[in-house]
Scaffold this motif. Structure first.
Motif, PDB file in Angstrom:
ATOM      1  N   ILE A 254      22.530  66.945   6.133  1.00 32.23           N
ATOM      2  CA  ILE A 254      23.828  66.786   6.791  1.00 32.23           C
ATOM      3  C   ILE A 254      24.881  66.300   5.795  1.00 32.23           C
ATOM      4  N   GLU A 255      24.532  65.280   5.005  1.00 32.07           N
ATOM      5  CA  GLU A 255      25.486  64.743   4.035  1.00 32.07           C
ATOM      6  C   GLU A 255      25.918  65.799   3.028  1.00 32.07           C
ATOM      7  N   THR A 256      24.950  66.540   2.507  1.00 35.87           N
ATOM      8  CA  THR A 256      25.261  67.554   1.498  1.00 35.87           C
ATOM      9  C   THR A 256      26.009  68.724   2.124  1.00 35.87           C
ATOM     10  N   GLY A 257      25.523  69.190   3.276  1.00 36.67           N
ATOM     11  CA  GLY A 257      26.126  70.357   3.913  1.00 36.67           C
ATOM     12  C   GLY A 257      27.536  70.121   4.409  1.00 36.67           C
ATOM     13  N   MET A 258      27.827  68.930   4.870  1.00 36.35           N
ATOM     14  CA  MET A 258      29.162  68.607   5.369  1.00 36.35           C
ATOM     15  C   MET A 258      30.121  68.224   4.258  1.00 36.35           C
ATOM     16  N   GLY A 259      29.559  67.892   3.072  1.00 38.19           N
ATOM     17  CA  GLY A 259      30.388  67.388   1.975  1.00 38.19           C
ATOM     18  C   GLY A 259      30.257  65.882   1.920  1.00 38.19           C
ATOM     19  N   TYR A 260      29.919  65.348   0.729  1.00 36.82           N
ATOM     20  CA  TYR A 260      29.658  63.917   0.600  1.00 36.82           C
ATOM     21  C   TYR A 260      30.836  63.086   1.102  1.00 36.82           C
ATOM     22  N   GLY A 261      30.544  62.166   2.007  1.00 34.08           N
ATOM     23  CA  GLY A 261      31.558  61.261   2.524  1.00 34.08           C
ATOM     24  C   GLY A 261      32.073  61.621   3.902  1.00 34.08           C
ATOM     25  N   ALA A 296      17.626  55.343  23.376  1.00 37.16           N
ATOM     26  CA  ALA A 296      18.331  54.256  24.063  1.00 37.16           C
ATOM     27  C   ALA A 296      18.800  53.185  23.082  1.00 37.16           C
ATOM     28  N   LEU A 297      17.969  52.840  22.115  1.00 37.05           N
ATOM     29  CA  LEU A 297      18.366  51.833  21.139  1.00 37.05           C
ATOM     30  C   LEU A 297      19.504  52.358  20.271  1.00 37.05           C
ATOM     31  N   SER A 298      19.424  53.621  19.872  1.00 39.80           N
ATOM     32  CA  SER A 298      20.499  54.219  19.080  1.00 39.80           C
ATOM     33  C   SER A 298      21.810  54.234  19.854  1.00 39.80           C
ATOM     34  N   ARG A 299      21.708  54.576  21.135  1.00 44.40           N
ATOM     35  CA  ARG A 299      22.913  54.619  21.969  1.00 44.40           C
ATOM     36  C   ARG A 299      23.485  53.213  22.167  1.00 44.40           C
ATOM     37  N   ALA A 300      22.631  52.230  22.374  1.00 45.20           N
ATOM     38  CA  ALA A 300      23.095  50.863  22.602  1.00 45.20           C
ATOM     39  C   ALA A 300      23.841  50.300  21.398  1.00 45.20           C
ATOM     40  N   LEU A 301      23.505  50.794  20.204  1.00 44.04           N
ATOM     41  CA  LEU A 301      24.174  50.331  18.984  1.00 44.04           C
ATOM     42  C   LEU A 301      25.278  51.286  18.546  1.00 44.04           C
ATOM     43  N   HIS A 302      25.616  52.226  19.434  1.00 43.25           N
ATOM     44  CA  HIS A 302      26.754  53.144  19.228  1.00 43.25           C
ATOM     45  C   HIS A 302      26.593  54.000  17.969  1.00 43.25           C
ATOM     46  N   LEU A 303      25.379  54.496  17.767  1.00 45.63           N
ATOM     47  CA  LEU A 303      25.113  55.387  16.641  1.00 45.63           C
ATOM     48  C   LEU A 303      25.293  56.839  17.074  1.00 45.63           C
ATOM     49  N   PRO A 304      25.563  57.745  16.131  1.00 49.14           N
ATOM     50  CA  PRO A 304      25.736  59.161  16.485  1.00 49.14           C
ATOM     51  C   PRO A 304      24.491  59.729  17.149  1.00 49.14           C
ATOM     52  N   LEU A 305      24.710  60.628  18.115  1.00 50.54           N
ATOM     53  CA  LEU A 305      23.598  61.194  18.872  1.00 50.54           C
ATOM     54  C   LEU A 305      23.537  62.717  18.797  1.00 50.54           C
ATOM     55  N   LYS A 306      24.412  63.328  18.034  1.00 48.69           N
ATOM     56  CA  LYS A 306      24.415  64.794  17.938  1.00 48.69           C
ATOM     57  C   LYS A 306      24.661  65.206  16.499  1.00 48.69           C
ATOM     58  N   ALA A 307      23.831  66.117  16.009  1.00 46.73           N
ATOM     59  CA  ALA A 307      23.964  66.609  14.635  1.00 46.73           C
ATOM     60  C   ALA A 307      25.043  67.680  14.547  1.00 46.73           C
ATOM     61  N   PRO A 308      25.674  67.816  13.392  1.00 49.06           N
ATOM     62  CA  PRO A 308      26.626  68.910  13.202  1.00 49.06           C
ATOM     63  C   PRO A 308      25.889  70.241  13.138  1.00 49.06           C
TER      64      PRO A 308
END
Length: 372
Positions: A254-261, A296-308
């Motif tokens: 994801i990082e490489t494909g989207m462009g670093y940053g 659920a833990l990822s959602r509770a900490l407001h982390l991304p839930l869908k990949a590009p």
């Protein structure tokens, strides 16, 4: 202050975790080699903490130099590496001198790689200023830079003399950077510490509010887990340390494909862990209830839930260039059980392709969202 040790064969180094440590010269003094210091930082961290560190170091009889590089993952490259090396040459740096990394994961990786290769190796100290670097990248001696075709493909193992994690630096961390660090925190629970998962589930509110006591405990337990893994497999030769890359094969793509940053490292790892967990569930390694607990833990900490949506072919191409590829096969870190990760060499590609399809976001019930 809490202290733990990274115990390696015949040597060890401490990790100090607490508030106000940046002002404490006594913690730095035993690990300073020679009379010359080079502080490497970036243009975001420098205005915040460079003068504090210089004032602390002025307590000793030291020649203090500084090197400031641009901020961001896109600058973790040959240009920044050469800029640091140029600064060391101009300062007439010697082997009996110390390089200090003051910043997040990018600065730690860049500085460590320069220290590993300049004069064939000079001592360095990690002073991480982001949550992600305090719980992960500053510990263990992995250093390096990115290549246009893949993340962290060029680097070296070079252990720091000291890791000094001042939790006060997290007060100035932007919310997006802070949450990216939480991804690496919860990773330790998923791969090897199921009790830590329960602790995190019971402290999501405090973590979201950046409660200092809760943060110190989360950082300590994360570093404790990583130190144990590094002690068992310093150079990633047995496969044990590779388990720390849970979510990273998908995340690095994801990082490489989207462009670093575009996506922060922790954000990409967060969704990468969900993708790896979904693969684990489809293979029958973990239950649907386990997968929902991870979500659920990822959602509770407001982390991304869908990949590009990079497209299946681009994902597979980028993942094929990952460091964990062996004999032409992608090795995946998957969950054999909640709190227990394993390396898998022969995963049915149809399962991977299914996870990579945009429609598969329904596997984790993810809304259409992007990092902000």
């Amino acid at each position: 202050m809490k202290t733990l040790s990274v115990d390696l064969f015949g040597r060890a180094y401490p990790i100090h975790i607490g508030s106000g440590l940046l002002d404490n010269f006594s913690l730095l003094k035993p690990h300073l080699n020679g009379k010359q210091v080079m502080i490497v930082t970036n243009d975001i961290v420098a205005p915040l903490y460079l003068s504090t560190l210089k004032n602390t170091l002025n307590t000793g009889d030291l020649a203090i130099n500084e090197c400031i590089v641009p901020d961001g993952e896109s600058h973790k490259n040959f240009t920044s590496y050469q800029f640091i090396c140029d600064a060391l040459v101009k300062a007439r740096f010697e082997r009996r001198s110390t390089v200090i990394a003051l910043g997040g994961g990018v600065i730690g990786d860049l500085t460590g790689f320069a220290a590993a290769t300049f004069l064939r190796g000079v001592p360095f100290i990690q002073i991480p200023t982001t949550l992600l670097s305090q719980v992960d990248s500053s510990v263990g001696g992995k250093t390096g830079i990115n290549h246009a075709l893949g993340k962290n493909l060029i680097g070296a193992f070079h252990q720091p003399r000291l890791v000094l994690a001042d939790t006060n630096t997290l007060t100035t961390l932007p919310d997006r950077e802070y949450r990216a660090g939480l991804a690496e925190v919860i990773k330790y629970g998923f791969i090897r510490d199921v009790d830590f998962i329960e602790w995190l589930e019971n402290h999501t509110e405090q973590l979201n509010q950046r409660d200092p006591t809760t943060l110190s405990e989360a950082i300590y337990r994360s570093c404790q887990n990583k130190a144990q893994v590094v002690a068992e497999d310093e150079y990633e030769t047995t496969g044990i340390r590779a388990l720390l890359n849970f979510g990273h094969t998908f995340g690095h793509a994801i990082e490489t494909g989207m462009g670093y940053g575009v996506w922060l490292h922790g954000e990409a790892v967060a969704i990468g862990m969900l993708m790896a967990s979904a693969v684990s569930q489809l293979l029958g390694l973990i239950s649907q209830a386990d997968l929902q607990r991870i979500i659920a833990l990822s959602r509770a900490l407001h982390l991304p839930l869908k990949a590009p949506d990079l497209g299946v072919s681009q994902y597979l191409s980028l993942m094929g260039g990952d460091k964990k590829v062996e004999a032409g096969k992608i090795r995946y870190v998957l969950l054999r059980a909640l709190g227990e990760a394993m390396l898998f060499n022969d995963v049915d590609q149809r399962v991977i392709e299914h996870i990579l399809l945009p429609a598969s976001s329904s596997l984790i019930g993810a809304p259409d969202e992007k990092p902000v």
